[in-house]
Scaffold this motif. Structure first.
Motif, short mmCIF file in Angstrom:
data_model
loop_
_atom_site.label_atom_id
_atom_site.label_comp_id
_atom_site.label_asym_id
_atom_site.label_seq_id
_atom_site.Cartn_x
_atom_site.Cartn_y
_atom_site.Cartn_z
N LEU A 1 31.98 -11.39 111.78
CA LEU A 1 30.82 -11.23 112.50
C LEU A 1 29.89 -10.08 112.91
CD1 LEU A 1 31.51 -14.86 115.14
CD2 LEU A 1 30.14 -14.32 112.04
N ALA B 1 26.55 -10.17 113.36
CA ALA B 1 26.18 -11.14 113.96
C ALA B 1 26.52 -11.23 115.01
CB ALA B 1 26.49 -12.64 113.06
N ALA B 2 27.29 -10.50 115.80
CA ALA B 2 27.62 -10.37 117.03
C ALA B 2 28.24 -9.28 117.74
CB ALA B 2 29.30 -11.41 117.06
N LEU C 1 20.52 -10.41 116.66
CA LEU C 1 21.94 -11.70 115.75
C LEU C 1 21.51 -12.51 115.48
CD1 LEU C 1 23.13 -9.96 119.23
CD2 LEU C 1 24.16 -9.15 116.92
N SER C 2 20.57 -12.73 116.14
CA SER C 2 20.10 -14.82 115.75
C SER C 2 20.00 -15.22 114.11
CB SER C 2 19.19 -15.04 116.67
OG SER C 2 19.11 -14.90 117.95
N ASN D 1 21.29 -13.17 112.10
CA ASN D 1 22.12 -12.54 111.00
C ASN D 1 23.55 -13.70 111.10
OD1 ASN D 1 21.60 -10.56 110.60
ND2 ASN D 1 22.05 -8.84 112.00
N ILE D 2 23.43 -14.23 111.94
CA ILE D 2 23.83 -15.98 112.66
C ILE D 2 23.96 -16.59 111.90
CG2 ILE D 2 23.64 -16.62 114.49
CD1 ILE D 2 27.38 -16.50 113.77
#
Length: 80
Positions: free
Chosen positions: A13, A18-19, A48-49, A51-52
């Protein structure tokens, strides 16, 4: 020595942006400040939001259920 699967999963991630990652040994002194810093950074949170979400599989429960049903050999057809 056992493989560190949790770190590998986390890094997958992190590598996709993403993290965020903090080593266990560094967590007591770093995790709170990193969390506070991150929640105050709108761009970081947005990134981050986004990408996740790209990694999300919205119907994952259905996919898993379908695979489990396939493994049981159940076809759903009546033999009557």
């Amino acid at each position: 020595m056992a493989e560190d699967h949790q770190t590998k999963n986390a890094m997958a991630l992190v590598n996709k942006q993403a993290a965020l990652y903090v080593k266990d040994a560094e967590a007591p002194e770093k995790v709170i400040s990193l969390a506070l810093e991150t929640v105050q950074d709108e761009q970081a949170l947005r990134s981050l939001s986004e990408n996740i979400l790209k990694l999300a599989l919205p119907n994952s429960a259905d996919i898993i259920a379908d695979e489990v049903i396939k493994l049981t050999g159940y076809s759903g057809k009546s033999n009557a």
